[in-house]
Write a protein that holds these residues in place. Structure first.
Motif, PDB file in Angstrom:
ATOM      1  N   ALA A 234       0.825  -1.561   0.258  1.00  0.00           N
ATOM      2  CA  ALA A 234      -0.046   0.011   0.466  1.00  0.00           C
ATOM      3  C   ALA A 234       0.739   0.567   0.072  1.00  0.00           C
ATOM      4  O   ALA A 234       0.777   2.257  -0.772  1.00  0.00           O
ATOM      5  CB  ALA A 234      -1.294  -0.102   0.990  1.00  0.00           C
TER       6      ALA A 234
ATOM      7  N   LEU B  77      -6.052  -1.617   5.851  1.00  0.00           N
ATOM      8  CA  LEU B  77      -6.503  -0.024   5.505  1.00  0.00           C
ATOM      9  C   LEU B  77      -6.669   1.065   6.091  1.00  0.00           C
ATOM     10  O   LEU B  77      -5.860   2.090   6.329  1.00  0.00           O
ATOM     11  CB  LEU B  77      -7.766  -0.536   4.908  1.00  0.00           C
ATOM     12  CG  LEU B  77      -7.643   0.514   3.989  1.00  0.00           C
ATOM     13  CD1 LEU B  77      -6.647   1.502   2.774  1.00  0.00           C
ATOM     14  CD2 LEU B  77      -9.367   0.371   2.825  1.00  0.00           C
TER      15      LEU B  77
ATOM     16  N   LEU C  83      -6.331  -0.761  -1.989  1.00  0.00           N
ATOM     17  CA  LEU C  83      -6.728  -1.697  -1.296  1.00  0.00           C
ATOM     18  C   LEU C  83      -6.621  -3.121  -2.278  1.00  0.00           C
ATOM     19  O   LEU C  83      -6.362  -3.684  -2.025  1.00  0.00           O
ATOM     20  CB  LEU C  83      -8.424  -1.336  -1.294  1.00  0.00           C
ATOM     21  CG  LEU C  83      -8.804  -1.898  -0.899  1.00  0.00           C
ATOM     22  CD1 LEU C  83      -8.984  -2.743   1.017  1.00  0.00           C
ATOM     23  CD2 LEU C  83     -10.487  -1.985  -0.613  1.00  0.00           C
TER      24      LEU C  83
ATOM     25  N   GLU D 151      -7.142   5.506  -2.669  1.00  0.00           N
ATOM     26  CA  GLU D 151      -7.160   4.048  -1.407  1.00  0.00           C
ATOM     27  C   GLU D 151      -7.747   2.803  -2.396  1.00  0.00           C
ATOM     28  O   GLU D 151      -7.165   2.151  -2.090  1.00  0.00           O
ATOM     29  CB  GLU D 151      -8.612   5.020  -0.992  1.00  0.00           C
ATOM     30  CG  GLU D 151      -9.246   3.698   0.534  1.00  0.00           C
ATOM     31  CD  GLU D 151      -9.721   4.212   1.860  1.00  0.00           C
ATOM     32  OE1 GLU D 151      -9.307   4.938   2.138  1.00  0.00           O
ATOM     33  OE2 GLU D 151     -11.152   4.054   1.523  1.00  0.00           O
TER      34      GLU D 151
END
Length: 292
Positions: free
Chosen positions: A37, A257, A279, A275
């Protein structure tokens, strides 16, 4: 947020180190998830793992300097992290468990993202509202399951446990959040149908086939929070009776997350830039074989 101090400090721009702590810890997939991420999001952060137990937690925490941004906590540290936090979000306050510490200069801020991880994981499977449900197991994770069920609208929850006394704290939590808790044993005859079961037992916990099958026949959809030992005794029961069971990988994904939101924004509610892309990248990481 339940405050235990006045005001909040400002994180140093150089605060870029993060880790997951627990014992054992070698199995944790959090470093893979967070690293993937951070690359998508363009964060110049590093995320590692460290074996820490309850006895050493205090000294390890005290030894961190201002280059540290935050910590993820897994078992058995969620209780000691709760005690160490200077402030708590509502989910942490209700559950007595902290799995995320934001290392604010004014004091470590404690969050529980397991609750949101459960809620968001179930939403992936179309489960967004349940009037009643069942929890199997009465350990620390069961408190997060109870709060998650409250957020999904549940007002009646059966708790299946080997020791009835272990359910007492969960029943007290239920009273606080408007849920009636009924205690059940594994040996009990199960007749009432529920649309959802959340299993919080350790992955290697033994459950007799007859008990697993009985719970599966009446238990609706199964979310088993385990992801390192699959199939579990319970998920095998769901398979035998033709039910649907999911592992805890979805919960792991979504709670991670939410942690990243906290590490970036200081709260779990503010979305990240890019985002969705982050994800999906994290989801692909979970589809790959686990590495040490």
């Amino acid at each position: 947020m339940v405050s235990r101090h006045r005001g909040l400090g400002v994180l140093s721009p150089s605060a870029s180190r993060l880790e997951v702590w627990g014992d054992p810890i070698a199995h944790s997939r959090s470093p893979q998830l967070h690293a993937a991420a951070y690359e998508v999001l363009g964060f110049d952060w590093t995320y590692g793992r460290r074996q820490v137990n309850e006895a050493t937690f205090g000294s390890e925490l005290a030894g961190l300097d201002d280059i540290w941004r935050g910590l993820s906590l897994t078992m058995p540290l969620k209780g000691v992290a709760f005690a160490a936090a200077s402030s708590l979000d509502r989910r942490a306050e209700l559950t007595g468990a902290v799995n995320t510490l934001l290392l604010d200069p004014a004091g470590a801020r404690g969050f529980n993202t397991d609750v949101g991880g459960i809620v968001r994981s179930l939403a992936d499977d179309g489960v967004t509202h349940v009037p009643r449900a069942r929890i199997v197991g009465a350990g620390a994770t069961a408190t997060s399951a109870m709060v998650a069920l409250s957020e999904l609208g549940a007002r009646d929850v059966d708790v299946v446990a080997r020791r009835p006394e272990a359910v007492v704290p969960l029943a007290a939590l239920g009273d606080r959040i408007g849920i009636t808790v009924t205690t059940m044993s594994f040996a009990a005859s199960v007749h009432d149908q529920v649309p959802l079961t959340i299993a919080t037992l350790p992955g290697d916990a033994p459950v007799p086939d007859a008990a697993a099958d009985a719970l599966a026949r009446s238990g609706g959809f199964l979310l088993d929070v385990v992801y390192g030992h699959w199939p579990t005794a319970l998920s095998a029961g769901w398979e035998r009776v033709g039910g649907t069971a999911r592992s805890g990988l979805g919960m792991l994904l979504h709670q991670a997350l939410l942690q990243i939101r906290i590490f970036q924004h200081g709260d779990a509610d503010t979305p990240l830039d890019r985002e969705t892309e982050a994800l999906e990248t994290m989801r692909r990481v979970l589809e790959e074989p686990a590495t040490a």
